[in-house]
Enzyme design. Structure first.
Site, PDB file in Angstrom:
ATOM      1  N   VAL A  66       0.838  -1.196   0.000  1.00 28.69           N
ATOM      2  CA  VAL A  66       0.000   0.000   0.000  1.00 28.69           C
ATOM      3  C   VAL A  66       0.874   1.247   0.000  1.00 28.69           C
ATOM      4  O   VAL A  66       1.938   1.273   0.632  1.00 28.69           O
ATOM      5  CB  VAL A  66      -0.910   0.023   1.262  1.00 28.69           C
ATOM      6  CG1 VAL A  66      -1.775   1.261   1.304  1.00 28.69           C
ATOM      7  CG2 VAL A  66      -1.770  -1.221   1.329  1.00 28.69           C
ATOM      8  N   CYS A  67       0.423   2.287  -0.683  1.00 27.70           N
ATOM      9  CA  CYS A  67       1.049   3.610  -0.602  1.00 27.70           C
ATOM     10  C   CYS A  67      -0.076   4.642  -0.705  1.00 27.70           C
ATOM     11  O   CYS A  67      -1.241   4.307  -0.513  1.00 27.70           O
ATOM     12  CB  CYS A  67       2.100   3.802  -1.695  1.00 27.70           C
ATOM     13  SG  CYS A  67       1.436   3.895  -3.365  1.00 27.70           S
ATOM     14  N   ALA A  68       0.245   5.864  -1.013  1.00 30.88           N
ATOM     15  CA  ALA A  68      -0.771   6.918  -1.064  1.00 30.88           C
ATOM     16  C   ALA A  68      -1.695   6.781  -2.264  1.00 30.88           C
ATOM     17  O   ALA A  68      -2.908   6.921  -2.140  1.00 30.88           O
ATOM     18  CB  ALA A  68      -0.103   8.292  -1.069  1.00 30.88           C
ATOM     19  N   GLY A  70      -0.921   4.306  -5.102  1.00 30.76           N
ATOM     20  CA  GLY A  70      -0.748   3.034  -5.799  1.00 30.76           C
ATOM     21  C   GLY A  70       0.534   2.947  -6.608  1.00 30.76           C
ATOM     22  O   GLY A  70       0.973   1.856  -6.955  1.00 30.76           O
ATOM     23  N   THR A  94      -4.041   4.569  -0.162  1.00 28.82           N
ATOM     24  CA  THR A  94      -4.803   5.014   1.003  1.00 28.82           C
ATOM     25  C   THR A  94      -5.819   6.086   0.641  1.00 28.82           C
ATOM     26  O   THR A  94      -6.825   6.237   1.323  1.00 28.82           O
ATOM     27  CB  THR A  94      -3.885   5.540   2.119  1.00 28.82           C
ATOM     28  OG1 THR A  94      -3.049   6.572   1.590  1.00 28.82           O
ATOM     29  CG2 THR A  94      -3.024   4.432   2.704  1.00 28.82           C
TER      30      THR A  94
END
Length: 193
Positions: A66-68, A70, A94
């Protein structure tokens, strides 16, 4: 042998959250500003040093990166795929998770000041340098406008290559750097399962 990462949308990830090992590849500052419940923080630039633990976690079950937005989690999935570790990525990161109405958790030890996402830090820094270049170009010497042109060129390059040199530099600032104890605890948690 490399494998293609699987993508999960926010709804699919939420339905499977109890069975996934979630690894957030954002900076510690971004992670502290809000992450998926149960997510462990291993910044993208530390993924290679965590390969044995991630491989161990993937051997027990599915791993979701997961990141901010994708982009970084897709990059992490690619790095892991090169090592033969199959992972999934959260489509939209997220941002999509929160946009779907799902809660983001914040570490209890964090102060009340929310950390800025890397995207916000980049926008702030780029805007500040552009304004500074324009002001200095008007007040001191027109050559300072080269600062503004350099940032504009960097933003175009960033969009075309889907990379961000400014984010890489900002990620090295103290407030975005992982604390060794945090990464050690995360790696220990991955080993325990």
């Amino acid at each position: 042998m490399t494998t293609t990462p699987v993508t999960l949308d926010a709804g699919q990830a939420r339905a499977r959250l109890h069975e996934l090992t979630v690894i957030d590849v954002r900076t510690p500052g971004e992670y502290a500003s809000g992450h998926l419940p149960g997510a462990l923080n291993i910044p993208l630039d530390r993924i290679r040093s965590a390969l044995p633990e991630i491989r161990h976690a993937a051997g027990r079950g599915d791993v979701l990166m997961v990141c901010a937005s994708g982009a970084r989690s897709e990059r992490a999935c690619g790095l892991l795929a090169e090592e033969g570790i199959r992972t999934a990525t959260l489509t939209g990161g997220t941002g999509a998770w929160a946009g779907a109405g799902h809660d983001l958790h914040r570490p209890a030890a964090c102060d009340t000041r929310a950390g800025w996402s890397m995207e916000r830090q980049v926008r702030f820094t780029a805007g500040t340098v552009v304004l500074l270049g324009l002001l200095l170009g008007l007040l001191v010497h027109p050559a300072f406008q080269i600062l503004s042109a350099g940032i504009a060129g960097g933003l175009v390059f960033s969009a075309l290559t889907d990379t961000c040199g400014m984010a890489a530099v900002l990620g090295k600032l103290p407030h975005n750097r992982p604390r060794p104890a945090d990464l050690a605890a995360t790696l220990a948690a991955l080993r325990r399962g």
